[in-house]
Design an enzyme around this catalytic site. Structure first.
Site, PDB file in Angstrom:
ATOM      1  N   ASN A 177      45.665  32.974  36.904  1.00  0.00           N
ATOM      2  CA  ASN A 177      46.180  33.631  38.116  1.00  0.00           C
ATOM      3  C   ASN A 177      47.670  33.343  38.220  1.00  0.00           C
ATOM      4  O   ASN A 177      48.133  32.272  37.830  1.00  0.00           O
ATOM      5  CB  ASN A 177      45.452  33.094  39.359  1.00  0.00           C
ATOM      6  CG  ASN A 177      45.521  34.059  40.522  1.00  0.00           C
ATOM      7  OD1 ASN A 177      45.123  35.209  40.387  1.00  0.00           O
ATOM      8  ND2 ASN A 177      46.036  33.619  41.642  1.00  0.00           N
ATOM      9  N   HIS A 227      31.752  44.113  45.449  1.00  0.00           N
ATOM     10  CA  HIS A 227      32.268  44.780  46.652  1.00  0.00           C
ATOM     11  C   HIS A 227      32.159  46.292  46.555  1.00  0.00           C
ATOM     12  O   HIS A 227      32.853  47.014  47.267  1.00  0.00           O
ATOM     13  CB  HIS A 227      33.722  44.342  46.908  1.00  0.00           C
ATOM     14  CG  HIS A 227      33.840  42.883  47.227  1.00  0.00           C
ATOM     15  ND1 HIS A 227      35.016  42.190  47.208  1.00  0.00           N
ATOM     16  CD2 HIS A 227      32.898  41.970  47.584  1.00  0.00           C
ATOM     17  CE1 HIS A 227      34.802  40.916  47.524  1.00  0.00           C
ATOM     18  NE2 HIS A 227      33.524  40.756  47.747  1.00  0.00           N
ATOM     19  N   CYS A 248      26.390  57.732  52.023  1.00  0.00           N
ATOM     20  CA  CYS A 248      25.893  57.809  53.400  1.00  0.00           C
ATOM     21  C   CYS A 248      25.312  56.453  53.784  1.00  0.00           C
ATOM     22  O   CYS A 248      24.502  55.889  53.044  1.00  0.00           O
ATOM     23  CB  CYS A 248      24.817  58.891  53.501  1.00  0.00           C
ATOM     24  SG  CYS A 248      23.960  58.841  55.088  1.00  0.00           S
TER      25      CYS A 248
HETATM   26  P1  NAD Z   1      43.640  39.019  46.223  1.00  0.00           P
HETATM   27  O1  NAD Z   1      44.617  40.101  46.519  1.00  0.00           O
HETATM   28  O2  NAD Z   1      43.224  38.113  47.307  1.00  0.00           O
HETATM   29  O3  NAD Z   1      44.191  38.083  45.043  1.00  0.00           O
HETATM   30  C1  NAD Z   1      44.736  38.598  43.880  1.00  0.00           C
HETATM   31  C2  NAD Z   1      45.371  37.425  43.116  1.00  0.00           C
HETATM   32  O4  NAD Z   1      45.803  37.927  41.871  1.00  0.00           O
HETATM   33  C3  NAD Z   1      46.591  36.823  43.820  1.00  0.00           C
HETATM   34  O5  NAD Z   1      46.437  35.414  43.889  1.00  0.00           O
HETATM   35  C4  NAD Z   1      47.776  37.238  42.930  1.00  0.00           C
HETATM   36  O6  NAD Z   1      48.756  36.241  42.852  1.00  0.00           O
HETATM   37  C5  NAD Z   1      47.108  37.412  41.588  1.00  0.00           C
HETATM   38  N1  NAD Z   1      47.726  38.412  40.720  1.00  0.00           N
HETATM   39  C6  NAD Z   1      48.159  39.662  41.034  1.00  0.00           C
HETATM   40  N2  NAD Z   1      48.588  40.302  39.943  1.00  0.00           N
HETATM   41  C7  NAD Z   1      48.452  39.439  38.895  1.00  0.00           C
HETATM   42  C8  NAD Z   1      48.721  39.528  37.511  1.00  0.00           C
HETATM   43  N3  NAD Z   1      49.217  40.625  36.952  1.00  0.00           N
HETATM   44  N4  NAD Z   1      48.472  38.427  36.749  1.00  0.00           N
HETATM   45  C9  NAD Z   1      47.972  37.281  37.296  1.00  0.00           C
HETATM   46  N5  NAD Z   1      47.680  37.165  38.595  1.00  0.00           N
HETATM   47  C10 NAD Z   1      47.904  38.235  39.395  1.00  0.00           C
HETATM   48  O7  NAD Z   1      42.393  39.743  45.574  1.00  0.00           O
HETATM   49  P2  NAD Z   1      40.883  39.311  45.419  1.00  0.00           P
HETATM   50  O8  NAD Z   1      40.789  37.851  45.123  1.00  0.00           O
HETATM   51  O9  NAD Z   1      40.273  40.269  44.494  1.00  0.00           O
HETATM   52  O10 NAD Z   1      40.204  39.528  46.840  1.00  0.00           O
HETATM   53  C11 NAD Z   1      40.516  40.509  47.763  1.00  0.00           C
HETATM   54  C12 NAD Z   1      39.643  41.763  47.871  1.00  0.00           C
HETATM   55  O11 NAD Z   1      40.463  42.852  47.593  1.00  0.00           O
HETATM   56  C13 NAD Z   1      38.512  41.943  46.934  1.00  0.00           C
HETATM   57  O12 NAD Z   1      37.389  41.832  47.694  1.00  0.00           O
HETATM   58  C14 NAD Z   1      38.604  43.386  46.402  1.00  0.00           C
HETATM   59  O13 NAD Z   1      37.426  44.064  46.746  1.00  0.00           O
HETATM   60  C15 NAD Z   1      39.737  43.991  47.137  1.00  0.00           C
HETATM   61  N6  NAD Z   1      40.731  44.787  46.387  1.00  0.00           N
HETATM   62  C16 NAD Z   1      40.424  45.418  45.219  1.00  0.00           C
HETATM   63  C17 NAD Z   1      41.395  46.130  44.518  1.00  0.00           C
HETATM   64  C18 NAD Z   1      41.006  46.857  43.249  1.00  0.00           C
HETATM   65  O14 NAD Z   1      39.859  47.281  43.121  1.00  0.00           O
HETATM   66  N7  NAD Z   1      41.901  47.012  42.279  1.00  0.00           N
HETATM   67  C19 NAD Z   1      42.697  46.166  44.982  1.00  0.00           C
HETATM   68  C20 NAD Z   1      43.003  45.504  46.185  1.00  0.00           C
HETATM   69  C21 NAD Z   1      42.003  44.806  46.874  1.00  0.00           C
END
Ligand code: NAD
Length: 253
Positions: free
Chosen positions: A221, A122, A130
């Protein structure tokens, strides 16, 4: 075979020679970066701005940059956590050949995983790009201009829209990154998901693909995911604490 899933994951990682680590936003919550879907996560605060809206609306472009600048207070101080450090150790130990991440925070690279071993599905929010000519823009420079004139930033070279180098909803995934991720998934012996709700496709199709092609599938998770049913090892717990336990088995002689 040991029945405790932490021991089984430790053993599987110790024996692996071509594992893939696949990370989501949960990987970075212990570094202070909120995820999307947990309570208090980004979706509680912001309605997503999709790519078509970014292209068609000056206000949407301004709003997405305002959100990005607001995130700087978190992103600029975030440091890799123990989980990132353990993943980097697994790469150094030649257990893991590639890290596929949905994260946009560059914390895997900051923890010492070489950039050519990280596949960013992502993109990255740590710089701007750009949309016309792909020229790179530093966030601090974009902010200075935005603060000066209040307009969404345009490229000096081609006048294209400048956007964070991320993939928004409705924007195509980078073809090369998806190809590399797909070939890593089909050729790995172990595929480990860390901190992803596995609801964002096509990224979430990768663990399914790896499993179909014969890899052992492990999911760590905090809460259940839709793919728990096909996984060989499922751990519902915090990544940091879980990986501390896993690391003991990997490091044991
Ligand atoms: P998501 O938010 O959908 O899922 C995150 C999962 O991680 C949840 O099910 C949650 O319960 C679990 N979780 C959170 N903290 C945890 C921990 N300490 N230990 C175990 N489990 C934990 O995120 P996703 O699946 O990555 O998809 C969503 C999109 O969000 C991605 O495409 C990403 O690009 C973007 N995103 C990225 C960031 C980042 O770069 N840090 C932050 C927020 C969103």
């Amino acid at each position: 075979m040991p029945s405790d899933p932490v021991t089984r994951l430790g053993k599987a990682l110790k024996e692996a020679t071509a594992a893939v680590i696949f990370t989501g936003a949960g990987m970075s919550t212990e570094s202070g970066i909120p995820d999307f879907r947990s309570p208090g996560g980004l979706w509680d605060r912001y309605r997503p701005i999709d790519f078509a809206e970014f292209l068609s609306s000056e206000e949407a472009r301004r709003e997405s940059w305002r959100r990005r600048f607001a995130m700087s207070s978190v992103l600029d101080v975030a440091r890799p956590n123990g989980g990132h450090a353990f993943v980097a150790e697994l790469v150094r130990r030649e257990r893991v050949k590639v890290v596929i991440t949905q994260n946009i925070d560059e914390l895997h690279q900051a923890s010492g995983v070489p950039s050519d071993r990280v596949i960013e599905l992502h993109g990255s929010t740590m710089y701007g790009k750009c949309l016309g000519c792909e020229r790179r823009f530093e966030i601090a420079d974009v902010k200075r201009r935005f603060d000066a004139n209040g307009a969404s930033p345009r490229c000096d070279g081609c006048n294209g829209f400048v956007k964070t180098a991320t993939i928004s909803f409705g924007q195509s995934l980078p073809v090369l990154a998806m190809e590399l991720a797909g070939s890593a998934a089909v050729s790995c012996d172990l595929f480990v998901v860390l901190g992803s709700s596995l609801v964002v496709y096509p990224a979430a199709s990768l663990p399914e693909l790896a499993k179909r092609r014969g890899a052992t599938l492990a999911i760590v998770n905090r809460e259940p995911t839709d793919l728990d049913g096909i996984a060989d090892i499922v751990i519902h717990g915090e990544i940091g604490k879980t990986l501390e336990g896993v690391a003991m088995h990997v490091r044991a002689n």
